[in-house]
Design a protein around this motif. Sequence first.
Motif, PDB file in Angstrom:
ATOM      1  N   TYR A  54      10.897   3.206   0.404  1.00  7.93           N
ATOM      2  CA  TYR A  54      10.364   4.477  -0.114  1.00  7.93           C
ATOM      3  C   TYR A  54      11.343   5.096  -1.106  1.00  7.93           C
ATOM      4  O   TYR A  54      10.948   5.632  -2.140  1.00  7.93           O
ATOM      5  CB  TYR A  54      10.140   5.484   1.030  1.00  7.93           C
ATOM      6  N   ARG A  55      12.633   5.016  -0.785  1.00  3.92           N
ATOM      7  CA  ARG A  55      13.646   5.615  -1.679  1.00  3.92           C
ATOM      8  C   ARG A  55      13.610   4.941  -3.050  1.00  3.92           C
ATOM      9  O   ARG A  55      13.720   5.601  -4.085  1.00  3.92           O
ATOM     10  CB  ARG A  55      15.052   5.459  -1.085  1.00  3.92           C
ATOM     11  N   ILE A  56      13.480   3.626  -3.034  1.00  6.56           N
ATOM     12  CA  ILE A  56      13.416   2.903  -4.308  1.00  6.56           C
ATOM     13  C   ILE A  56      12.154   3.313  -5.071  1.00  6.56           C
ATOM     14  O   ILE A  56      12.191   3.529  -6.286  1.00  6.56           O
ATOM     15  CB  ILE A  56      13.454   1.377  -4.081  1.00  6.56           C
ATOM     16  N   ALA A  57      11.042   3.432  -4.348  1.00  8.06           N
ATOM     17  CA  ALA A  57       9.783   3.817  -4.999  1.00  8.06           C
ATOM     18  C   ALA A  57       9.898   5.213  -5.621  1.00  8.06           C
ATOM     19  O   ALA A  57       9.469   5.441  -6.757  1.00  8.06           O
ATOM     20  CB  ALA A  57       8.631   3.777  -3.988  1.00  8.06           C
ATOM     21  N   VAL A  58      10.497   6.135  -4.892  1.00 10.65           N
ATOM     22  CA  VAL A  58      10.662   7.506  -5.406  1.00 10.65           C
ATOM     23  C   VAL A  58      11.593   7.496  -6.615  1.00 10.65           C
ATOM     24  O   VAL A  58      11.314   8.114  -7.647  1.00 10.65           O
ATOM     25  CB  VAL A  58      11.217   8.442  -4.303  1.00 10.65           C
ATOM     26  N   SER A  59      12.690   6.757  -6.473  1.00 16.49           N
ATOM     27  CA  SER A  59      13.683   6.705  -7.554  1.00 16.49           C
ATOM     28  C   SER A  59      13.070   6.132  -8.825  1.00 16.49           C
ATOM     29  O   SER A  59      13.252   6.665  -9.928  1.00 16.49           O
ATOM     30  CB  SER A  59      14.868   5.857  -7.072  1.00 16.49           C
ATOM     31  N   LYS A  60      12.329   5.042  -8.686  1.00  9.59           N
ATOM     32  CA  LYS A  60      11.682   4.412  -9.848  1.00  9.59           C
ATOM     33  C   LYS A  60      10.656   5.356 -10.471  1.00  9.59           C
ATOM     34  O   LYS A  60      10.515   5.429 -11.692  1.00  9.59           O
ATOM     35  CB  LYS A  60      10.982   3.108  -9.434  1.00  9.59           C
TER      36      LYS A  60
ATOM     37  N   ASP B 180       0.832  -1.214   0.000  1.00  9.99           N
ATOM     38  CA  ASP B 180       0.000   0.000   0.000  1.00  9.99           C
ATOM     39  C   ASP B 180       0.861   1.257   0.000  1.00  9.99           C
ATOM     40  O   ASP B 180       0.565   2.234  -0.694  1.00  9.99           O
ATOM     41  CB  ASP B 180      -0.926   0.005   1.215  1.00  9.99           C
ATOM     42  N   LYS B 181       1.924   1.216   0.783  1.00  9.05           N
ATOM     43  CA  LYS B 181       2.807   2.396   0.858  1.00  9.05           C
ATOM     44  C   LYS B 181       3.436   2.657  -0.514  1.00  9.05           C
ATOM     45  O   LYS B 181       3.492   3.785  -0.992  1.00  9.05           O
ATOM     46  CB  LYS B 181       3.913   2.171   1.883  1.00  9.05           C
ATOM     47  N   VAL B 182       3.944   1.582  -1.122  1.00 15.27           N
ATOM     48  CA  VAL B 182       4.614   1.739  -2.418  1.00 15.27           C
ATOM     49  C   VAL B 182       3.601   2.192  -3.472  1.00 15.27           C
ATOM     50  O   VAL B 182       3.873   3.104  -4.256  1.00 15.27           O
ATOM     51  CB  VAL B 182       5.296   0.420  -2.848  1.00 15.27           C
ATOM     52  N   LEU B 183       2.434   1.561  -3.477  1.00 16.87           N
ATOM     53  CA  LEU B 183       1.417   1.895  -4.478  1.00 16.87           C
ATOM     54  C   LEU B 183       1.024   3.369  -4.384  1.00 16.87           C
ATOM     55  O   LEU B 183       0.959   4.074  -5.397  1.00 16.87           O
ATOM     56  CB  LEU B 183       0.188   1.013  -4.291  1.00 16.87           C
ATOM     57  N   ASN B 184       0.778   3.842  -3.178  1.00 17.53           N
ATOM     58  CA  ASN B 184       0.348   5.232  -3.025  1.00 17.53           C
ATOM     59  C   ASN B 184       1.469   6.219  -3.321  1.00 17.53           C
ATOM     60  O   ASN B 184       1.221   7.312  -3.831  1.00 17.53           O
ATOM     61  CB  ASN B 184      -0.236   5.449  -1.624  1.00 17.53           C
ATOM     62  N   THR B 185       2.689   5.820  -3.025  1.00 22.09           N
ATOM     63  CA  THR B 185       3.821   6.694  -3.378  1.00 22.09           C
ATOM     64  C   THR B 185       3.925   6.804  -4.899  1.00 22.09           C
ATOM     65  O   THR B 185       4.041   7.900  -5.447  1.00 22.09           O
ATOM     66  CB  THR B 185       5.136   6.131  -2.805  1.00 22.09           C
ATOM     67  N   CYS B 186       3.849   5.670  -5.559  1.00 24.10           N
ATOM     68  CA  CYS B 186       3.940   5.678  -7.026  1.00 24.10           C
ATOM     69  C   CYS B 186       2.749   6.411  -7.630  1.00 24.10           C
ATOM     70  O   CYS B 186       2.883   7.136  -8.621  1.00 24.10           O
ATOM     71  CB  CYS B 186       4.003   4.243  -7.565  1.00 24.10           C
ATOM     72  N   TYR B 187       1.578   6.235  -7.011  1.00 29.00           N
ATOM     73  CA  TYR B 187       0.395   6.917  -7.523  1.00 29.00           C
ATOM     74  C   TYR B 187       0.545   8.436  -7.418  1.00 29.00           C
ATOM     75  O   TYR B 187       0.104   9.185  -8.290  1.00 29.00           O
ATOM     76  CB  TYR B 187      -0.863   6.465  -6.757  1.00 29.00           C
ATOM     77  N   GLY B 188       1.208   8.866  -6.358  1.00 30.78           N
ATOM     78  CA  GLY B 188       1.434  10.298  -6.188  1.00 30.78           C
ATOM     79  C   GLY B 188       2.212  10.895  -7.355  1.00 30.78           C
ATOM     80  O   GLY B 188       2.033  12.049  -7.717  1.00 30.78           O
ATOM     81  N   PHE B 189       3.066  10.105  -7.967  1.00 29.53           N
ATOM     82  CA  PHE B 189       3.848  10.590  -9.112  1.00 29.53           C
ATOM     83  C   PHE B 189       3.140  10.318 -10.427  1.00 29.53           C
ATOM     84  O   PHE B 189       3.175  11.122 -11.341  1.00 29.53           O
ATOM     85  CB  PHE B 189       5.223   9.911  -9.132  1.00 29.53           C
TER      86      PHE B 189
ATOM     87  N   LEU C 153      10.588   8.651 -10.366  1.00 27.80           N
ATOM     88  CA  LEU C 153      11.254   9.763 -11.052  1.00 27.80           C
ATOM     89  C   LEU C 153      11.891   9.289 -12.363  1.00 27.80           C
ATOM     90  O   LEU C 153      11.872   9.995 -13.364  1.00 27.80           O
ATOM     91  CB  LEU C 153      12.317  10.402 -10.147  1.00 27.80           C
ATOM     92  N   GLU C 154      12.426   8.077 -12.333  1.00 30.56           N
ATOM     93  CA  GLU C 154      12.987   7.487 -13.563  1.00 30.56           C
ATOM     94  C   GLU C 154      11.935   7.404 -14.637  1.00 30.56           C
ATOM     95  O   GLU C 154      12.169   7.717 -15.798  1.00 30.56           O
ATOM     96  CB  GLU C 154      13.434   6.052 -13.260  1.00 30.56           C
ATOM     97  N   GLU C 155      10.758   6.949 -14.227  1.00 28.44           N
ATOM     98  CA  GLU C 155       9.652   6.775 -15.164  1.00 28.44           C
ATOM     99  C   GLU C 155       9.229   8.119 -15.730  1.00 28.44           C
ATOM    100  O   GLU C 155       8.989   8.251 -16.932  1.00 28.44           O
ATOM    101  CB  GLU C 155       8.474   6.096 -14.451  1.00 28.44           C
ATOM    102  N   ILE C 156       9.139   9.112 -14.873  1.00 33.09           N
ATOM    103  CA  ILE C 156       8.734  10.441 -15.322  1.00 33.09           C
ATOM    104  C   ILE C 156       9.742  10.984 -16.331  1.00 33.09           C
ATOM    105  O   ILE C 156       9.378  11.531 -17.367  1.00 33.09           O
ATOM    106  CB  ILE C 156       8.585  11.391 -14.113  1.00 33.09           C
ATOM    107  N   ARG C 157      11.005  10.821 -16.024  1.00 32.10           N
ATOM    108  CA  ARG C 157      12.054  11.355 -16.926  1.00 32.10           C
ATOM    109  C   ARG C 157      12.020  10.673 -18.276  1.00 32.10           C
ATOM    110  O   ARG C 157      12.307  11.295 -19.310  1.00 32.10           O
ATOM    111  CB  ARG C 157      13.441  11.160 -16.294  1.00 32.10           C
TER     112      ARG C 157
END
Lengths: 204, 107
Positions: free
Chosen positions: A85-91, A40-49, A93-97
Amino acid sequence: MRKPNPKFNNPTYLTETSFIDALKSGNEAAFQQLVSTYQDKVLNTCYGFMTNREEAEDLTQDVFVEVFRSIHNFKGESKLSTWIYRIAVSKSLEEIRSRKRQKRAAYFKSLIGLEVASEIVASNNKTPHELLEDQQRVIILQEAIEKLVENQRTAFTLHKYEQLSYKEVAEVMKLSLPAVESLMHRAKMNLKKDLYNIYKKKLI
Amino acid sequence: MKKQKRNIEEEIQKTMASLDQHKRLEGNPFLYTRIKQRMSDGGVSKKAGSFLPSLIQPVLFVGLLLINVYTIYPLLTNTSSDEEYLQAIAEEYNLEVIELTNLYNFE
């Protein structure tokens, strides 16, 4: 005798350390529990991006695959959740770029955005008209968030979507607390400036 | 004007607060199965193919450019007469050189 950690429901893992050891040894049950605990944490973090559920779910899978592959690199200098969380954020941002930003894609996203927004706005006994207005505000805000620079966007997303405290955001982003406070302040200022321009045009 | 500004500010406040209504997404119960499948596929996401077109496109472009240069360069640097050139092409493709004047000779 160590107290069992309530986070880990499986009685085999009494501490985060033993849990991590099990993960590093490739224990499948441990990995399954990891997914169950943090999805859930990872999903919502990724959803935020991503602001799109399907993309967020796809990215969530990528995150856990990366966690599985990199767990042997985890040195325990931070909490396991912080590291994930760091991996989720990094992934994210990678996707966005890597995305090609075309007007056509943005337009299509705005069409499906209404549908997506309905998943994340609670009804709270509001009228359909009010709900629609809320959905539109969320879409407008999501589009404004996308324009923020990476650091501000990351801090704002972790705080707003994952409801992490500033201290937790600082741990994930490896920044000091004042630095995160500054990022959040600038993010909010920039968002308000953007929203002002949007609404000024609408009212003219 | 003041009223308009107040309306804008109200709308901004409501928009900034809109994510406070945010309902957290719940995870997919089949997520673990999907992750296992992805790992057995070599950890390749379904989007992995998307980077191939972005790799192929520049390669194709450069390839086409080189082919064009290879084709056009001799034409630009050719110093021999047109007839010699036509003869060379004809020999290469096993053709016979037809003089253009013959095409219009209806006699």
